[in-house]
Design a protein around this motif. Sequence first.
Motif, PDB file in Angstrom:
ATOM      1  N   ALA A  74      10.863  16.846  11.893  1.00  0.00           N
ATOM      2  CA  ALA A  74      11.644  18.057  12.231  1.00  0.00           C
ATOM      3  C   ALA A  74      13.122  17.924  11.587  1.00  0.00           C
ATOM      4  O   ALA A  74      13.920  19.025  11.551  1.00  0.00           O
ATOM      5  CB  ALA A  74      11.671  18.269  13.536  1.00  0.00           C
ATOM      6  N   ALA A  75      13.718  16.684  11.466  1.00  0.00           N
ATOM      7  CA  ALA A  75      15.026  16.556  11.124  1.00  0.00           C
ATOM      8  C   ALA A  75      15.138  16.684   9.528  1.00  0.00           C
ATOM      9  O   ALA A  75      16.300  16.427   9.135  1.00  0.00           O
ATOM     10  CB  ALA A  75      15.513  15.212  11.896  1.00  0.00           C
ATOM     11  N   ALA A  76      14.097  16.624   9.019  1.00  0.00           N
ATOM     12  CA  ALA A  76      14.226  16.586   7.409  1.00  0.00           C
ATOM     13  C   ALA A  76      14.994  17.755   6.967  1.00  0.00           C
ATOM     14  O   ALA A  76      15.029  18.991   7.455  1.00  0.00           O
ATOM     15  CB  ALA A  76      12.824  16.759   6.834  1.00  0.00           C
ATOM     16  N   LEU A  77      15.731  17.689   5.826  1.00  0.00           N
ATOM     17  CA  LEU A  77      16.429  18.425   5.076  1.00  0.00           C
ATOM     18  C   LEU A  77      15.480  19.703   4.546  1.00  0.00           C
ATOM     19  O   LEU A  77      14.443  19.311   4.047  1.00  0.00           O
ATOM     20  CB  LEU A  77      17.336  17.812   4.230  1.00  0.00           C
ATOM     21  N   GLY A  78      16.028  20.984   4.434  1.00  0.00           N
ATOM     22  CA  GLY A  78      15.078  21.835   3.734  1.00  0.00           C
ATOM     23  C   GLY A  78      14.483  22.901   4.635  1.00  0.00           C
ATOM     24  O   GLY A  78      14.307  22.302   5.835  1.00  0.00           O
ATOM     25  N   VAL A  79      13.988  23.659   4.166  1.00  0.00           N
ATOM     26  CA  VAL A  79      13.057  24.733   5.054  1.00  0.00           C
ATOM     27  C   VAL A  79      11.693  24.465   5.390  1.00  0.00           C
ATOM     28  O   VAL A  79      11.093  24.271   6.344  1.00  0.00           O
ATOM     29  CB  VAL A  79      13.192  26.257   4.405  1.00  0.00           C
ATOM     30  N   PRO A 107       8.260  18.154   5.680  1.00  0.00           N
ATOM     31  CA  PRO A 107       7.215  17.401   5.412  1.00  0.00           C
ATOM     32  C   PRO A 107       6.277  17.425   6.605  1.00  0.00           C
ATOM     33  O   PRO A 107       6.977  17.400   7.790  1.00  0.00           O
ATOM     34  CB  PRO A 107       7.503  16.080   5.077  1.00  0.00           C
ATOM     35  N   ALA A 108       4.857  17.279   6.706  1.00  0.00           N
ATOM     36  CA  ALA A 108       4.078  17.135   7.773  1.00  0.00           C
ATOM     37  C   ALA A 108       4.227  15.737   8.381  1.00  0.00           C
ATOM     38  O   ALA A 108       4.242  14.601   7.831  1.00  0.00           O
ATOM     39  CB  ALA A 108       2.632  17.200   7.168  1.00  0.00           C
ATOM     40  N   GLY A 126       0.793  -1.293   0.079  1.00  0.00           N
ATOM     41  CA  GLY A 126       0.007   0.118   0.041  1.00  0.00           C
ATOM     42  C   GLY A 126       0.811   1.209   0.059  1.00  0.00           C
ATOM     43  O   GLY A 126       2.320   1.202   0.055  1.00  0.00           O
ATOM     44  N   PRO A 127       0.253   2.346   0.044  1.00  0.00           N
ATOM     45  CA  PRO A 127       0.873   3.590  -0.103  1.00  0.00           C
ATOM     46  C   PRO A 127       1.656   4.097   1.229  1.00  0.00           C
ATOM     47  O   PRO A 127       1.085   3.327   2.260  1.00  0.00           O
ATOM     48  CB  PRO A 127      -0.033   5.008  -0.468  1.00  0.00           C
ATOM     49  N   ILE A 128       2.419   4.929   1.330  1.00  0.00           N
ATOM     50  CA  ILE A 128       3.077   5.482   2.497  1.00  0.00           C
ATOM     51  C   ILE A 128       1.946   6.081   3.497  1.00  0.00           C
ATOM     52  O   ILE A 128       1.220   6.512   2.870  1.00  0.00           O
ATOM     53  CB  ILE A 128       4.332   6.465   2.118  1.00  0.00           C
ATOM     54  N   THR A 129       1.969   5.417   4.606  1.00  0.00           N
ATOM     55  CA  THR A 129       1.052   5.952   5.706  1.00  0.00           C
ATOM     56  C   THR A 129       1.364   6.835   6.711  1.00  0.00           C
ATOM     57  O   THR A 129       0.653   7.084   7.554  1.00  0.00           O
ATOM     58  CB  THR A 129       0.386   4.606   6.196  1.00  0.00           C
TER      59      THR A 129
END
Length: 193
Positions: free
Chosen positions: A130-135, A138-139, A121-124
Amino acid sequence: MHAIRCQCGTVRAQINGKGIHNHIVCYCRDCRAFAHFLGTGEGTLDAQGGTEVIQVSQARLQFSQGVEQLAAIRLTDKGMVRWYTTCCKTPLGNIMSDPKMAFIGLIHTALDRDNIDKDFGPITARFETAAALGVAKPAQHGIFPVICRFIGMSLAARLSGSYKQSPLFDVKAQLIVQARVLDAATVAALKAE
């Protein structure tokens, strides 16, 4: 069955049958450090440093060849055991050191890319955003259902005794290979990448 193979094809395995699973993306610095340790960041991480992972019961994992090519590291002496192949440095997945916590988080690089969504199935859920790269981060979402499925997976393995069927632990409940614990300076450098 869902096919698993390293990039060079030396290590092959499969996920047998249907069962509880999670399809997530983790943005934590530890997952990123693992990819950088192997030199596979570009193929393992998405644009924001996330790793796509499928969590399944270890009892569903069955190797058909190349087990002698498996190796493992830990970022700390109590951290997750992170499996990869020595033949081509393909990241395979992450487990806890306690065999009774009988899940494995399989990393997408070793999975059948064309059939991940069909089989799981899709990503759930998205974790550690908060540690993701970029300004624009993602939620973060889907945490509670993932935790519930994880508990269900672990509880079912413990009650049925299937946690004893992990191909990553021997009959004495020891890892089949000794996990190398990276020193703190190496881990800090990997997390800085």
